[in-house]
Design a protein around this motif. Sequence first.
Motif, PDB file in Angstrom:
ATOM      1  N   SER A  50       6.763  29.321   9.020  1.00 44.58           N
ATOM      2  CA  SER A  50       6.159  28.045   9.020  1.00 44.58           C
ATOM      3  C   SER A  50       6.617  27.161   7.772  1.00 44.58           C
ATOM      4  CB  SER A  50       4.571  28.191   9.106  1.00 44.58           C
ATOM      5  OG  SER A  50       4.294  28.928  10.292  1.00 44.58           O
ATOM      6  N   ASN A  51       6.637  25.996   8.193  1.00 41.92           N
ATOM      7  CA  ASN A  51       6.997  24.927   7.256  1.00 41.92           C
ATOM      8  C   ASN A  51       5.996  23.811   7.102  1.00 41.92           C
ATOM      9  OD1 ASN A  51       8.185  23.461   5.074  1.00 41.92           O
ATOM     10  ND2 ASN A  51       9.938  22.785   6.339  1.00 41.92           N
ATOM     11  N   VAL A  52       5.614  23.452   6.208  1.00 41.36           N
ATOM     12  CA  VAL A  52       4.503  22.195   5.965  1.00 41.36           C
ATOM     13  C   VAL A  52       4.916  21.397   4.772  1.00 41.36           C
ATOM     14  CG1 VAL A  52       2.224  21.578   5.670  1.00 41.36           C
ATOM     15  CG2 VAL A  52       2.625  23.403   6.873  1.00 41.36           C
ATOM     16  N   SER A  53       5.076  19.891   5.031  1.00 44.28           N
ATOM     17  CA  SER A  53       5.489  19.059   4.150  1.00 44.28           C
ATOM     18  C   SER A  53       4.750  17.629   4.021  1.00 44.28           C
ATOM     19  CB  SER A  53       6.996  18.686   3.886  1.00 44.28           C
ATOM     20  OG  SER A  53       7.425  18.177   5.271  1.00 44.28           O
ATOM     21  N   VAL A  54       4.475  17.351   2.717  1.00 40.96           N
ATOM     22  CA  VAL A  54       3.645  15.859   2.774  1.00 40.96           C
ATOM     23  C   VAL A  54       4.315  15.089   1.805  1.00 40.96           C
ATOM     24  CG1 VAL A  54       1.502  14.847   2.172  1.00 40.96           C
ATOM     25  CG2 VAL A  54       1.446  17.220   3.320  1.00 40.96           C
ATOM     26  N   ASN A  55       4.781  13.841   2.045  1.00 42.91           N
ATOM     27  CA  ASN A  55       5.282  13.128   1.038  1.00 42.91           C
ATOM     28  C   ASN A  55       4.583  11.821   0.963  1.00 42.91           C
ATOM     29  OD1 ASN A  55       7.618  15.026   0.786  1.00 42.91           O
ATOM     30  ND2 ASN A  55       8.426  13.853   2.817  1.00 42.91           N
ATOM     31  N   SER A  56       4.416  11.396  -0.042  1.00 46.21           N
ATOM     32  CA  SER A  56       3.590  10.107  -0.425  1.00 46.21           C
ATOM     33  C   SER A  56       4.602   9.108  -1.324  1.00 46.21           C
ATOM     34  CB  SER A  56       2.413  10.488  -0.851  1.00 46.21           C
ATOM     35  OG  SER A  56       1.664   9.147  -1.327  1.00 46.21           O
ATOM     36  N   GLY A  57       4.577   7.956  -1.170  1.00 45.41           N
ATOM     37  CA  GLY A  57       5.298   6.970  -1.788  1.00 45.41           C
ATOM     38  C   GLY A  57       4.613   5.550  -2.302  1.00 45.41           C
ATOM     39  N   PHE A  66       0.904  -1.132   0.106  1.00 39.83           N
ATOM     40  CA  PHE A  66       0.150  -0.088   0.027  1.00 39.83           C
ATOM     41  C   PHE A  66       0.864   1.392  -0.108  1.00 39.83           C
ATOM     42  CE2 PHE A  66      -2.328  -3.449   2.026  1.00 39.83           C
ATOM     43  CZ  PHE A  66      -3.507  -3.304   1.424  1.00 39.83           C
ATOM     44  N   PRO A  67       0.248   2.335  -0.527  1.00 43.12           N
ATOM     45  CA  PRO A  67       1.156   3.536  -0.654  1.00 43.12           C
ATOM     46  C   PRO A  67       1.444   4.235   0.845  1.00 43.12           C
ATOM     47  CG  PRO A  67      -0.913   3.701  -2.053  1.00 43.12           C
ATOM     48  CD  PRO A  67      -1.002   2.570  -0.985  1.00 43.12           C
ATOM     49  N   SER A  68       2.743   4.665   0.992  1.00 42.42           N
ATOM     50  CA  SER A  68       3.088   5.363   2.447  1.00 42.42           C
ATOM     51  C   SER A  68       2.753   6.802   2.248  1.00 42.42           C
ATOM     52  CB  SER A  68       4.431   5.154   2.621  1.00 42.42           C
ATOM     53  OG  SER A  68       5.226   5.474   1.681  1.00 42.42           O
ATOM     54  N   VAL A  69       2.155   7.359   3.378  1.00 38.56           N
ATOM     55  CA  VAL A  69       2.231   8.637   3.424  1.00 38.56           C
ATOM     56  C   VAL A  69       2.871   9.350   4.504  1.00 38.56           C
ATOM     57  CG1 VAL A  69       0.502  10.831   3.575  1.00 38.56           C
ATOM     58  CG2 VAL A  69       0.055   8.738   2.157  1.00 38.56           C
ATOM     59  N   ASN A  70       3.773  10.250   4.452  1.00 43.63           N
ATOM     60  CA  ASN A  70       4.245  10.964   5.696  1.00 43.63           C
ATOM     61  C   ASN A  70       3.931  12.638   5.409  1.00 43.63           C
ATOM     62  OD1 ASN A  70       5.780   8.653   6.461  1.00 43.63           O
ATOM     63  ND2 ASN A  70       7.228   8.847   5.031  1.00 43.63           N
ATOM     64  N   ALA A  71       3.966  13.253   6.638  1.00 47.16           N
ATOM     65  CA  ALA A  71       3.386  14.603   6.545  1.00 47.16           C
ATOM     66  C   ALA A  71       4.217  15.182   7.959  1.00 47.16           C
ATOM     67  CB  ALA A  71       2.056  14.677   6.858  1.00 47.16           C
ATOM     68  N   SER A  72       4.804  16.488   7.556  1.00 46.38           N
ATOM     69  CA  SER A  72       5.453  17.110   8.923  1.00 46.38           C
ATOM     70  C   SER A  72       5.110  18.705   9.006  1.00 46.38           C
ATOM     71  CB  SER A  72       6.711  16.988   8.797  1.00 46.38           C
ATOM     72  OG  SER A  72       7.479  17.450   7.673  1.00 46.38           O
ATOM     73  N   VAL A  73       4.903  19.279  10.168  1.00 47.31           N
ATOM     74  CA  VAL A  73       4.585  20.717  10.195  1.00 47.31           C
ATOM     75  C   VAL A  73       5.786  21.351  11.247  1.00 47.31           C
ATOM     76  CG1 VAL A  73       3.051  22.362  10.937  1.00 47.31           C
ATOM     77  CG2 VAL A  73       2.149  20.064   9.749  1.00 47.31           C
ATOM     78  N   SER A  74       6.173  22.421  10.896  1.00 48.26           N
ATOM     79  CA  SER A  74       7.246  22.973  11.764  1.00 48.26           C
ATOM     80  C   SER A  74       7.097  24.460  11.899  1.00 48.26           C
ATOM     81  CB  SER A  74       8.582  22.890  11.368  1.00 48.26           C
ATOM     82  OG  SER A  74       8.687  23.316  10.268  1.00 48.26           O
ATOM     83  N   GLN A  75       7.228  25.090  13.114  1.00 48.45           N
ATOM     84  CA  GLN A  75       6.953  26.530  13.074  1.00 48.45           C
ATOM     85  C   GLN A  75       8.112  27.005  13.928  1.00 48.45           C
ATOM     86  OE1 GLN A  75       4.201  28.170  12.418  1.00 48.45           O
ATOM     87  NE2 GLN A  75       5.115  30.315  13.076  1.00 48.45           N
ATOM     88  N   ASN A  76       8.814  28.143  13.524  1.00 53.37           N
ATOM     89  CA  ASN A  76      10.022  28.700  13.998  1.00 53.37           C
ATOM     90  C   ASN A  76       9.800  30.309  14.380  1.00 53.37           C
ATOM     91  OD1 ASN A  76      11.516  26.368  13.417  1.00 53.37           O
ATOM     92  ND2 ASN A  76      11.584  27.285  11.162  1.00 53.37           N
ATOM     93  N   PHE A  77      10.254  30.670  15.785  1.00 54.65           N
ATOM     94  CA  PHE A  77      10.106  31.805  16.219  1.00 54.65           C
ATOM     95  C   PHE A  77      11.511  32.363  16.460  1.00 54.65           C
ATOM     96  CE2 PHE A  77       6.094  29.995  17.162  1.00 54.65           C
ATOM     97  CZ  PHE A  77       4.958  30.729  16.702  1.00 54.65           C
ATOM     98  N   ASN A  78      11.948  33.768  16.288  1.00 55.70           N
ATOM     99  CA  ASN A  78      13.162  34.220  16.526  1.00 55.70           C
ATOM    100  C   ASN A  78      12.885  35.601  17.072  1.00 55.70           C
ATOM    101  OD1 ASN A  78      15.735  34.703  16.676  1.00 55.70           O
ATOM    102  ND2 ASN A  78      16.066  34.685  14.529  1.00 55.70           N
TER     103      ASN A  78
END
Length: 324
Positions: free
Chosen positions: A136-143, A108-120
């Motif tokens: 802010s950084n949002v990424s979604v990977n699927s394979g 079956f397909p695999s799905v990876n998601a990540s969310v990051s928030q930076n303050f300085n």
Amino acid sequence: DIIPFFLFFIMIKPFSVGKTSPYFYLTFYHSWSTLFLHSNIVTMKRGILIFCVMLFCFTTETKAQQDSIWTLEKCINYALEQNIQVRKSELSNQRYQYYADQAKAERFPSVNASVSQNFNWSKASGETGYAGMNGSNVSVNSGVTIFNSNKLINQIKQAELDIQGGQYSLETTKESISLSILDAYLQVLYAEEQVKNSEKQIESTASQLNLASERLAMQVISKADFAQVKSQLASEKLNLANAGSQLAIAKVNLEQLMELPVSDNFNIAHPDLLDMVNQNRIPDVKSVYEAALALKPQIKNAAVNKEIAAIDEKIAKAGYYPTL
């Protein structure tokens, strides 16, 4: 109740002082008889309770004695339930099932998601305030695997064969334990027969000793012949003691194989071996060998391991090809 009342009146009259009304004697007698009757009822209830408790204990003890008779089938079933090797094999089979589910899930397909928030926040030199920034950084990977030279398919087949091999290994373990229980069970039966034979021999020799004693009194035999019979009786008593010791050891061995706590109340059933064995069967060597090849779990497990090794080779060769 008139006669007991007059008897009570005669017994208590000497202790009365002055003139006492007959109603006093009647009331006192009534109270005394009521107390006596109540005591009898309490005593009777206690007796019934004790009788019920004794009857329950006797019934429980009889049932326990009946339950302590172990048949061969009962011994094997108990050993298979309590044996540690059997439990380990069952847990290994569960692990193989999890591996098979994991191998199937790889399709079956695999799905990876990540969310990051930076303050300085920072303060520049010569300034009074702070300057801040955030991001802010949002990424979604699927394979999904499209091609890997049937590597996933072979891994699924291998996982399913591992389950079959684990089942055959479990059957092998159960068969080995059953044969060990059977051998120990027969040893207990043999030891019990030895004890019975020794007891019968002692009875026979004891009667011979009594006869020899009478013949010695009649001066028909010599003291040496009488001493020889007496020595034979002592030797047979020693054989009985040895047979009893061998019986105890055989029972302990059987209980240990069954993973059962050692107990003096352990007794086995005596099956009718003549009815259980087919006397008319004359097996052929070739047919027995072929039946063993078809039924033995060791043979089936070896065949499954051969297939697993062949699939391992295919999985290794799949590494030569690219993966898409």
